[in-house]
Enzyme design. Structure first.
Site, short mmCIF file in Angstrom:
data_model
loop_
_atom_site.label_atom_id
_atom_site.label_comp_id
_atom_site.label_asym_id
_atom_site.label_seq_id
_atom_site.Cartn_x
_atom_site.Cartn_y
_atom_site.Cartn_z
N ILE A 1 0.87 -1.16 0.00
CA ILE A 1 0.00 0.00 0.00
C ILE A 1 0.91 1.22 0.00
O ILE A 1 1.88 1.27 0.76
CB ILE A 1 -0.99 0.00 1.19
CG1 ILE A 1 -2.00 1.12 1.07
CG2 ILE A 1 -0.27 0.01 2.50
CD1 ILE A 1 -3.19 0.97 2.01
N ALA A 2 0.65 2.15 -0.90
CA ALA A 2 1.51 3.32 -1.03
C ALA A 2 0.70 4.51 -1.53
O ALA A 2 -0.22 4.36 -2.33
CB ALA A 2 2.64 3.03 -2.00
N GLU B 1 2.57 -6.48 7.08
CA GLU B 1 3.84 -6.09 7.68
C GLU B 1 4.02 -4.61 7.43
O GLU B 1 3.72 -4.13 6.34
CB GLU B 1 5.03 -6.84 7.07
CG GLU B 1 5.07 -8.32 7.38
CD GLU B 1 4.32 -9.17 6.37
OE1 GLU B 1 4.05 -10.33 6.67
OE2 GLU B 1 3.96 -8.64 5.28
N ASN C 1 7.87 3.31 10.81
CA ASN C 1 6.81 4.02 10.11
C ASN C 1 5.58 4.14 11.02
O ASN C 1 4.56 3.49 10.80
CB ASN C 1 6.45 3.31 8.81
CG ASN C 1 5.52 4.12 7.93
OD1 ASN C 1 4.94 5.11 8.35
ND2 ASN C 1 5.37 3.68 6.69
N TYR D 1 -3.27 1.74 10.42
CA TYR D 1 -3.72 0.36 10.58
C TYR D 1 -4.43 0.16 11.92
O TYR D 1 -5.45 -0.53 11.98
CB TYR D 1 -2.54 -0.60 10.43
CG TYR D 1 -1.83 -0.48 9.10
CD1 TYR D 1 -2.55 -0.32 7.91
CD2 TYR D 1 -0.46 -0.49 9.01
CE1 TYR D 1 -1.91 -0.19 6.70
CE2 TYR D 1 0.20 -0.36 7.80
CZ TYR D 1 -0.53 -0.21 6.65
OH TYR D 1 0.11 -0.09 5.44
#
Length: 161
Positions: free
Chosen positions: A70-71, A104, A109, A116
Protein backbone atom coordinates in the site's frame (compact mmCIF):
# COMPACT_ATOMS: atom_id res chain seq x y z
CA UNK A 1 -4.65 -2.01 -11.43
CA UNK A 2 -4.00 -3.06 -15.00
CA UNK A 3 -0.83 -3.72 -16.97
CA UNK A 4 -0.72 -0.12 -18.21
CA UNK A 5 -0.56 1.08 -14.59
CA UNK A 6 2.72 -0.72 -13.92
CA UNK A 7 4.98 2.05 -15.29
CA UNK A 8 3.43 4.86 -13.20
CA UNK A 9 3.21 2.55 -10.17
CA UNK A 10 6.93 1.79 -10.57
CA UNK A 11 7.71 5.53 -10.63
CA UNK A 12 5.97 5.88 -7.27
CA UNK A 13 7.44 2.62 -5.94
CA UNK A 14 11.01 3.69 -6.68
CA UNK A 15 10.45 7.16 -5.21
CA UNK A 16 8.69 5.95 -2.04
CA UNK A 17 10.72 2.79 -1.38
CA UNK A 18 14.16 3.42 -2.91
CA UNK A 19 15.94 0.75 -0.85
CA UNK A 20 13.44 -2.09 -1.10
CA UNK A 21 11.26 -1.35 -4.10
CA UNK A 22 9.48 -4.16 -5.87
CA UNK A 23 10.57 -4.89 -9.43
CA UNK A 24 8.47 -4.49 -12.54
CA UNK A 25 8.49 -8.28 -12.84
CA UNK A 26 6.99 -8.63 -9.38
CA UNK A 27 4.06 -6.43 -10.37
CA UNK A 28 3.56 -8.40 -13.58
CA UNK A 29 3.50 -11.62 -11.54
CA UNK A 30 1.04 -10.19 -9.04
CA UNK A 31 -1.28 -8.90 -11.76
CA UNK A 32 -1.23 -12.31 -13.43
CA UNK A 33 -3.21 -13.55 -10.40
CA UNK A 34 -5.92 -10.84 -10.49
CA UNK A 35 -8.18 -12.80 -12.85
CA UNK A 36 -11.58 -14.08 -11.65
CA UNK A 37 -10.77 -16.87 -9.22
CA UNK A 38 -7.21 -15.58 -8.77
CA UNK A 39 -5.56 -14.93 -5.43
CA UNK A 40 -4.75 -11.24 -5.91
CA UNK A 41 -6.58 -7.91 -5.90
CA UNK A 42 -4.76 -4.72 -6.89
CA UNK A 43 -6.12 -1.22 -7.16
CA UNK A 44 -4.81 2.23 -8.05
CA UNK A 45 -5.92 5.69 -7.03
CA UNK A 46 -5.73 8.40 -9.63
CA UNK A 47 -5.76 12.19 -9.54
CA UNK A 48 -8.30 14.12 -11.66
CA UNK A 49 -5.69 14.33 -14.44
CA UNK A 50 -5.38 10.53 -14.47
CA UNK A 51 -1.99 10.36 -12.74
CA UNK A 52 -1.52 7.38 -10.42
CA UNK A 53 -1.19 8.75 -6.87
CA UNK A 54 -1.59 5.55 -4.87
CA UNK A 55 -1.89 1.81 -5.12
CA UNK A 56 -2.59 -1.20 -2.96
CA UNK A 57 -2.57 -4.97 -3.26
CA UNK A 58 -4.10 -7.93 -1.48
CA UNK A 59 -3.39 -11.65 -1.52
CA UNK A 60 -6.24 -13.91 -0.37
CA UNK A 61 -5.68 -17.66 -0.04
CA UNK A 62 -7.67 -20.25 1.93
CA UNK A 63 -9.49 -17.76 4.13
CA UNK A 64 -6.45 -15.68 4.98
CA UNK A 65 -5.70 -12.25 3.54
CA UNK A 66 -2.40 -10.41 3.39
CA UNK A 67 -1.84 -6.78 2.47
CA UNK A 68 0.94 -7.08 -0.10
CA UNK A 69 1.56 -3.38 -0.58
CA UNK A 70 0.00 0.00 0.00
CA UNK A 71 1.51 3.32 -1.03
CA UNK A 72 0.44 6.93 -1.45
CA UNK A 73 2.30 9.67 -3.32
CA UNK A 74 3.99 11.82 -0.68
CA UNK A 75 2.21 14.91 -2.08
CA UNK A 76 -1.16 13.23 -1.36
CA UNK A 77 -0.39 11.83 2.08
CA UNK A 78 -2.64 13.04 4.88
CA UNK A 79 -5.68 13.48 2.62
CA UNK A 80 -7.36 10.16 3.46
CA UNK A 81 -6.14 8.29 0.40
CA UNK A 82 -4.32 5.64 2.45
CA UNK A 83 -7.53 5.04 4.40
CA UNK A 84 -9.51 4.70 1.16
CA UNK A 85 -7.03 2.18 -0.27
CA UNK A 86 -6.99 0.18 2.95
CA UNK A 87 -10.80 0.21 3.05
CA UNK A 88 -10.82 -1.28 -0.44
CA UNK A 89 -8.48 -4.09 0.63
CA UNK A 90 -10.48 -4.84 3.77
CA UNK A 91 -13.74 -4.94 1.82
CA UNK A 92 -12.19 -7.22 -0.80
CA UNK A 93 -10.81 -9.55 1.86
CA UNK A 94 -14.29 -9.75 3.41
CA UNK A 95 -15.82 -10.42 -0.01
CA UNK A 96 -13.35 -13.28 -0.44
CA UNK A 97 -14.29 -14.75 2.94
CA UNK A 98 -11.05 -14.07 4.77
CA UNK A 99 -11.17 -14.79 8.51
CA UNK A 100 -8.18 -12.52 9.11
CA UNK A 101 -6.08 -9.94 7.32
CA UNK A 102 -2.35 -9.65 7.99
CA UNK A 103 0.26 -7.08 7.03
CA UNK A 104 3.84 -6.09 7.68
CA UNK A 105 4.80 -2.49 8.31
CA UNK A 106 8.21 -1.01 8.99
CA UNK A 107 8.83 -0.46 12.68
CA UNK A 108 10.11 3.01 11.77
CA UNK A 109 6.81 4.02 10.11
CA UNK A 110 4.53 5.11 12.98
CA UNK A 111 2.22 7.02 10.64
CA UNK A 112 1.26 3.85 8.78
CA UNK A 113 1.00 1.94 12.04
CA UNK A 114 -1.51 4.51 13.35
CA UNK A 115 -3.58 4.13 10.17
CA UNK A 116 -3.72 0.36 10.58
CA UNK A 117 -4.58 0.66 14.27
CA UNK A 118 -7.50 2.97 13.42
CA UNK A 119 -8.88 0.12 11.30
CA UNK A 120 -8.54 -2.36 14.15
CA UNK A 121 -5.26 -4.03 13.22
CA UNK A 122 -3.32 -5.20 16.26
CA UNK A 123 0.40 -6.03 16.58
CA UNK A 124 1.08 -9.77 16.70
CA UNK A 125 4.83 -10.05 16.17
CA UNK A 126 8.09 -8.78 14.73
CA UNK A 127 9.97 -10.04 11.68
CA UNK A 128 13.61 -9.20 12.32
CA UNK A 129 15.47 -7.68 9.37
CA UNK A 130 12.45 -8.11 7.08
CA UNK A 131 13.12 -5.00 4.99
CA UNK A 132 16.38 -5.42 3.11
CA UNK A 133 18.97 -4.17 2.42
CA UNK A 134 18.32 -1.66 5.24
CA UNK A 135 17.81 -4.54 7.73
CA UNK A 136 14.72 -2.85 9.23
CA UNK A 137 12.32 -4.94 11.28
CA UNK A 138 8.69 -5.37 10.30
CA UNK A 139 5.83 -5.15 12.75
CA UNK A 140 3.29 -7.85 11.87
CA UNK A 141 -0.29 -6.71 12.41
CA UNK A 142 -3.57 -8.61 12.17
CA UNK A 143 -7.21 -7.68 11.70
CA UNK A 144 -9.54 -10.45 12.85
CA UNK A 145 -12.76 -10.94 10.89
CA UNK A 146 -12.48 -8.20 8.23
CA UNK A 147 -16.27 -8.38 7.79
CA UNK A 148 -16.78 -6.41 10.99
CA UNK A 149 -16.78 -2.64 11.15
CA UNK A 150 -13.53 -0.87 12.10
CA UNK A 151 -13.11 -0.36 15.85
CA UNK A 152 -12.88 3.42 15.47
CA UNK A 153 -14.25 6.07 13.16
CA UNK A 154 -11.65 5.93 10.40
CA UNK A 155 -13.03 9.12 8.84
CA UNK A 156 -12.88 11.26 11.96
CA UNK A 157 -9.61 12.92 10.96
CA UNK A 158 -8.62 12.24 7.35
CA UNK A 159 -5.41 14.27 7.72
CA UNK A 160 -3.89 11.32 9.53
CA UNK A 161 -4.52 8.73 6.81
Amino acid sequence: MRWWDIAPVMELELRLFPEDAWSTGMYWSELAETHPGGTRHYTVATAPDGAVVGYAGLMAVAGEGDVQTIAVDERMQGAGLGAALLTDLIEESARRGCAELLLEVRVDNPRAQRLYERFGFEPVGIRRGYYQPANVDALVMRLDDPKTEPKTDVNKDPRHG
